[in-house]
Design a protein around this motif. Structure first.
Motif, PDB file in Angstrom:
ATOM      1  N   ALA A 141       0.828  -1.205   0.000  1.00  0.00           N
ATOM      2  CA  ALA A 141       0.000   0.000   0.000  1.00  0.00           C
ATOM      3  C   ALA A 141       0.863   1.256   0.000  1.00  0.00           C
ATOM      4  O   ALA A 141       1.869   1.333   0.705  1.00  0.00           O
ATOM      5  CB  ALA A 141      -0.928   0.003   1.208  1.00  0.00           C
ATOM      6  N   THR A 142       0.457   2.231  -0.797  1.00  0.00           N
ATOM      7  CA  THR A 142       1.059   3.554  -0.770  1.00  0.00           C
ATOM      8  C   THR A 142      -0.057   4.575  -0.673  1.00  0.00           C
ATOM      9  O   THR A 142      -1.212   4.279  -0.978  1.00  0.00           O
ATOM     10  CB  THR A 142       1.934   3.814  -2.009  1.00  0.00           C
ATOM     11  OG1 THR A 142       2.724   4.984  -1.797  1.00  0.00           O
ATOM     12  CG2 THR A 142       1.103   3.996  -3.267  1.00  0.00           C
ATOM     13  N   SER A 143       0.287   5.783  -0.232  1.00  0.00           N
ATOM     14  CA  SER A 143      -0.726   6.813  -0.029  1.00  0.00           C
ATOM     15  C   SER A 143      -0.263   8.118  -0.651  1.00  0.00           C
ATOM     16  O   SER A 143       0.931   8.415  -0.693  1.00  0.00           O
ATOM     17  CB  SER A 143      -0.979   7.007   1.473  1.00  0.00           C
ATOM     18  OG  SER A 143      -1.887   8.072   1.701  1.00  0.00           O
ATOM     19  N   VAL A 144      -1.238   8.906  -1.132  1.00  0.00           N
ATOM     20  CA  VAL A 144      -0.932  10.223  -1.677  1.00  0.00           C
ATOM     21  C   VAL A 144      -2.129  11.136  -1.421  1.00  0.00           C
ATOM     22  O   VAL A 144      -3.279  10.691  -1.459  1.00  0.00           O
ATOM     23  CB  VAL A 144      -0.605  10.145  -3.187  1.00  0.00           C
ATOM     24  CG1 VAL A 144      -1.805   9.659  -3.996  1.00  0.00           C
ATOM     25  CG2 VAL A 144      -0.113  11.485  -3.707  1.00  0.00           C
ATOM     26  N   VAL A 145      -1.844  12.402  -1.124  1.00  0.00           N
ATOM     27  CA  VAL A 145      -2.890  13.408  -0.956  1.00  0.00           C
ATOM     28  C   VAL A 145      -2.825  14.350  -2.152  1.00  0.00           C
ATOM     29  O   VAL A 145      -1.779  14.966  -2.417  1.00  0.00           O
ATOM     30  CB  VAL A 145      -2.727  14.182   0.362  1.00  0.00           C
ATOM     31  CG1 VAL A 145      -3.777  15.288   0.459  1.00  0.00           C
ATOM     32  CG2 VAL A 145      -2.830  13.239   1.553  1.00  0.00           C
ATOM     33  N   ILE A 146      -3.935  14.454  -2.888  1.00  0.00           N
ATOM     34  CA  ILE A 146      -4.018  15.308  -4.068  1.00  0.00           C
ATOM     35  C   ILE A 146      -5.255  16.183  -3.920  1.00  0.00           C
ATOM     36  O   ILE A 146      -6.366  15.676  -3.734  1.00  0.00           O
ATOM     37  CB  ILE A 146      -4.096  14.478  -5.366  1.00  0.00           C
ATOM     38  CG1 ILE A 146      -2.850  13.584  -5.503  1.00  0.00           C
ATOM     39  CG2 ILE A 146      -4.232  15.389  -6.585  1.00  0.00           C
ATOM     40  CD1 ILE A 146      -2.885  12.652  -6.703  1.00  0.00           C
ATOM     41  N   ASP A 147      -5.067  17.500  -3.967  1.00  0.00           N
ATOM     42  CA  ASP A 147      -6.169  18.462  -3.813  1.00  0.00           C
ATOM     43  C   ASP A 147      -6.983  18.180  -2.556  1.00  0.00           C
ATOM     44  O   ASP A 147      -8.226  18.235  -2.564  1.00  0.00           O
ATOM     45  CB  ASP A 147      -7.070  18.436  -5.046  1.00  0.00           C
ATOM     46  CG  ASP A 147      -6.379  18.992  -6.285  1.00  0.00           C
ATOM     47  OD1 ASP A 147      -5.453  19.813  -6.125  1.00  0.00           O
ATOM     48  OD2 ASP A 147      -6.759  18.600  -7.402  1.00  0.00           O
ATOM     49  N   ARG A 171     -10.344   6.289  -2.599  1.00  0.00           N
ATOM     50  CA  ARG A 171     -10.215   7.471  -1.758  1.00  0.00           C
ATOM     51  C   ARG A 171     -10.436   7.062  -0.310  1.00  0.00           C
ATOM     52  O   ARG A 171     -11.151   6.098  -0.030  1.00  0.00           O
ATOM     53  CB  ARG A 171     -11.213   8.547  -2.187  1.00  0.00           C
ATOM     54  CG  ARG A 171     -11.016   9.890  -1.516  1.00  0.00           C
ATOM     55  CD  ARG A 171     -11.805  10.999  -2.234  1.00  0.00           C
ATOM     56  NE  ARG A 171     -13.175  10.613  -2.494  1.00  0.00           N
ATOM     57  CZ  ARG A 171     -14.164  10.653  -1.598  1.00  0.00           C
ATOM     58  NH1 ARG A 171     -13.905  11.039  -0.354  1.00  0.00           N
ATOM     59  NH2 ARG A 171     -15.387  10.287  -1.929  1.00  0.00           N
ATOM     60  N   MET A 172      -9.814   7.793   0.624  1.00  0.00           N
ATOM     61  CA  MET A 172      -9.862   7.421   2.031  1.00  0.00           C
ATOM     62  C   MET A 172     -10.664   8.442   2.837  1.00  0.00           C
ATOM     63  O   MET A 172     -10.645   9.645   2.544  1.00  0.00           O
ATOM     64  CB  MET A 172      -8.453   7.300   2.598  1.00  0.00           C
ATOM     65  CG  MET A 172      -7.520   6.422   1.788  1.00  0.00           C
ATOM     66  SD  MET A 172      -5.976   6.046   2.650  1.00  0.00           S
ATOM     67  CE  MET A 172      -6.516   4.742   3.760  1.00  0.00           C
ATOM     68  N   SER A 173     -11.357   7.952   3.881  1.00  0.00           N
ATOM     69  CA  SER A 173     -12.042   8.840   4.824  1.00  0.00           C
ATOM     70  C   SER A 173     -11.167   9.119   6.040  1.00  0.00           C
ATOM     71  O   SER A 173     -11.245  10.189   6.651  1.00  0.00           O
ATOM     72  CB  SER A 173     -13.375   8.241   5.261  1.00  0.00           C
ATOM     73  OG  SER A 173     -13.187   6.962   5.856  1.00  0.00           O
ATOM     74  N   THR A 174     -10.338   8.161   6.417  1.00  0.00           N
ATOM     75  CA  THR A 174      -9.281   8.322   7.410  1.00  0.00           C
ATOM     76  C   THR A 174      -8.059   7.614   6.853  1.00  0.00           C
ATOM     77  O   THR A 174      -8.166   6.845   5.894  1.00  0.00           O
ATOM     78  CB  THR A 174      -9.652   7.708   8.774  1.00  0.00           C
ATOM     79  OG1 THR A 174      -9.583   6.267   8.674  1.00  0.00           O
ATOM     80  CG2 THR A 174     -11.042   8.127   9.233  1.00  0.00           C
ATOM     81  N   PRO A 175      -6.881   7.830   7.432  1.00  0.00           N
ATOM     82  CA  PRO A 175      -5.692   7.155   6.907  1.00  0.00           C
ATOM     83  C   PRO A 175      -5.707   5.632   7.050  1.00  0.00           C
ATOM     84  O   PRO A 175      -4.765   4.984   6.575  1.00  0.00           O
ATOM     85  CB  PRO A 175      -4.552   7.782   7.724  1.00  0.00           C
ATOM     86  CG  PRO A 175      -5.047   9.142   8.065  1.00  0.00           C
ATOM     87  CD  PRO A 175      -6.513   8.920   8.367  1.00  0.00           C
ATOM     88  N   TRP A 176      -6.726   5.063   7.656  1.00  0.00           N
ATOM     89  CA  TRP A 176      -6.830   3.601   7.732  1.00  0.00           C
ATOM     90  C   TRP A 176      -8.184   3.080   7.263  1.00  0.00           C
ATOM     91  O   TRP A 176      -8.483   1.902   7.420  1.00  0.00           O
ATOM     92  CB  TRP A 176      -6.538   3.120   9.161  1.00  0.00           C
ATOM     93  CG  TRP A 176      -7.427   3.737  10.212  1.00  0.00           C
ATOM     94  CD1 TRP A 176      -8.639   3.262  10.654  1.00  0.00           C
ATOM     95  CD2 TRP A 176      -7.182   4.935  10.944  1.00  0.00           C
ATOM     96  NE1 TRP A 176      -9.164   4.091  11.599  1.00  0.00           N
ATOM     97  CE2 TRP A 176      -8.277   5.131  11.818  1.00  0.00           C
ATOM     98  CE3 TRP A 176      -6.134   5.855  10.970  1.00  0.00           C
ATOM     99  CZ2 TRP A 176      -8.360   6.220  12.694  1.00  0.00           C
ATOM    100  CZ3 TRP A 176      -6.223   6.941  11.840  1.00  0.00           C
ATOM    101  CH2 TRP A 176      -7.312   7.112  12.677  1.00  0.00           C
ATOM    102  N   THR A 177      -9.004   3.944   6.648  1.00  0.00           N
ATOM    103  CA  THR A 177     -10.342   3.544   6.224  1.00  0.00           C
ATOM    104  C   THR A 177     -10.619   4.044   4.815  1.00  0.00           C
ATOM    105  O   THR A 177     -10.426   5.232   4.519  1.00  0.00           O
ATOM    106  CB  THR A 177     -11.416   4.120   7.162  1.00  0.00           C
ATOM    107  OG1 THR A 177     -11.093   3.789   8.504  1.00  0.00           O
ATOM    108  CG2 THR A 177     -12.790   3.562   6.821  1.00  0.00           C
ATOM    109  N   LEU A 178     -11.092   3.164   3.942  1.00  0.00           N
ATOM    110  CA  LEU A 178     -11.443   3.559   2.589  1.00  0.00           C
ATOM    111  C   LEU A 178     -12.827   4.202   2.580  1.00  0.00           C
ATOM    112  O   LEU A 178     -13.748   3.742   3.259  1.00  0.00           O
ATOM    113  CB  LEU A 178     -11.429   2.356   1.650  1.00  0.00           C
ATOM    114  CG  LEU A 178     -10.116   1.579   1.530  1.00  0.00           C
ATOM    115  CD1 LEU A 178     -10.218   0.535   0.424  1.00  0.00           C
ATOM    116  CD2 LEU A 178      -8.933   2.510   1.285  1.00  0.00           C
TER     117      LEU A 178
END
Length: 338
Positions: A141-147, A171-178
């Motif tokens: 898993a990798t994460s990115v924040v865009i806009d 897209r995520m609602s929290t950093p551990w929840t989709l």
């Protein structure tokens, strides 16, 4: 553009490298060759990470779903907190030796959180398994924040699809929840992606010049391992597969002329001047004794990534070593002495 990184490898015997630059400091993590812990290092320069103190921030459980084969941790900073995404398996993790087409490991994706200002302080709290929507082999898993929106990109097996793993985004609602269902972006289809194993894995995201470059790795993890890329406009709907264009050819491959084999599972960071840096692992030899899973000599490397006049990456080829590297299968002490 600044000069290339002057010393490579940047860290010995740490595969799946992830480097995050935050407030002038480089934070490093990667797969420990014993696959039993998550480690962090930090330094002001990429070249100094090898000599940096390595701290274990989490160790595998004695039993249960996080008790074996801790793979590919990534460190991210989201909304003022630190997060590490990683894959773990139970002791009964599946077949290690030559898994068949749909018989793979039993990993799932998990998250650690640390709300301290310094990730070497405070407490790393287990936020548990990421519910990706179905239960199957899942990793990287990798994460990115865009806009302002956080996305998760990861590899997972769909038993109705030939192969070991495809790439998905949500897209995520929290950093551990989709917050949204998983959307498939790519599956193994080209010849280079199905050498040894049918694999798309190890995604990483670079946002540059109004475009999103999503790199990934394919094939078995030996000499055939290579990187591919998908590209989208940064203002497009990233959850729509039609927004993405996939390169039919790998963009970063083995280069015998410099003794670098199986480059892949990359991440991105930047120089102090803001130039993009490609971080990846590779081996210096092709003949592996025993199970390749336990060969520790995938070393972390880094090189500045140039761009052409149109803003497209010039991926180039792996740089040669400037630091001695081990060839034995002995796991080195954290300081890399051998």
């Amino acid at each position: 553009m600044t000069d290339q990184v002057t010393i490579n490898p940047i860290v010995l015997q740490r595969a799946d490298p992830c480097v995050l630059r935050h407030e002038g400091t480089y934070y490093f993590t990667g797969s420990h060759p014993r696959y039993d812990r998550i480690v962090l290092r930090r330094a002001d320069r990429l070249e100094d990470l090898q000599a940096a103190e390595e701290v274990t921030v989490w160790t595998k459980h004695a039993t249960g779903p996080q008790s074996q084969l801790i793979w590919a941790p990534e460190i991210h900073r989201v909304d003022g907190a630190w997060y590490i995404y990683y894959a773990a398996a139970p002791v009964d993790h599946g077949t290690v030796d030559a898994p068949s087409e749909n018989e793979t490991f039993n990993h799932r994706i998990f998250v650690l959180e640390n709300t301290a200002e310094d990730p070497f302080d405070g407490e790393w709290v287990e936020r548990g398994q990421v519910d990706t929507g179905w239960e199957s082999f899942a990793l990287d898993a990798t994460s990115v924040v865009i806009d302002g929106a956080q996305y998760l990109v990861w590899a997972q097996q769909d038993l109705t699809v030939r192969g070991h793993s495809n790439l998905y985004i949500a897209r995520m609602s929290t950093p551990w929840t989709l917050a949204t269902p998983a959307v498939e972006l790519t599956r193994p289809e080209f010849d280079w992606e199905i050498e040894g194993f049918w694999v798309n894995e190890g995604p990483s995201v670079l946002v540059r010049g109004g475009r999103v470059f999503l790199t990934y790795s394919g094939a078995a993890t030996g000499v055939d391992y290579a990187m591919g890329v998908l590209t989208a406009d940064a203002d497009a709907d990233l959850l729509d597969p039609a927004s993405w264009t996939k390169s039919a050819q790998p963009v970063f491959v083995s280069d015998p002329s410099v003794g670098q084999y199986g480059p892949g599972h990359n991440s991105f960071t930047e120089t102090p001047d803001g130039d993009a840096v490609l971080v990846y692992h590779a081996r210096t030899y092709t003949e592996i004794s025993g199970d390749p899973l336990w060969d520790p000599n995938r070393h972390a490397r880094a090189q500045v990534l140039p761009f052409d006049a149109d803003g497209s990456p010039l991926w180039g080829t792996p740089v040669p070593d400037t630091r001695p590297t081990p060839t034995s299968t002995e796991v080195l002490p954290a300081d890399g002495a051998f």
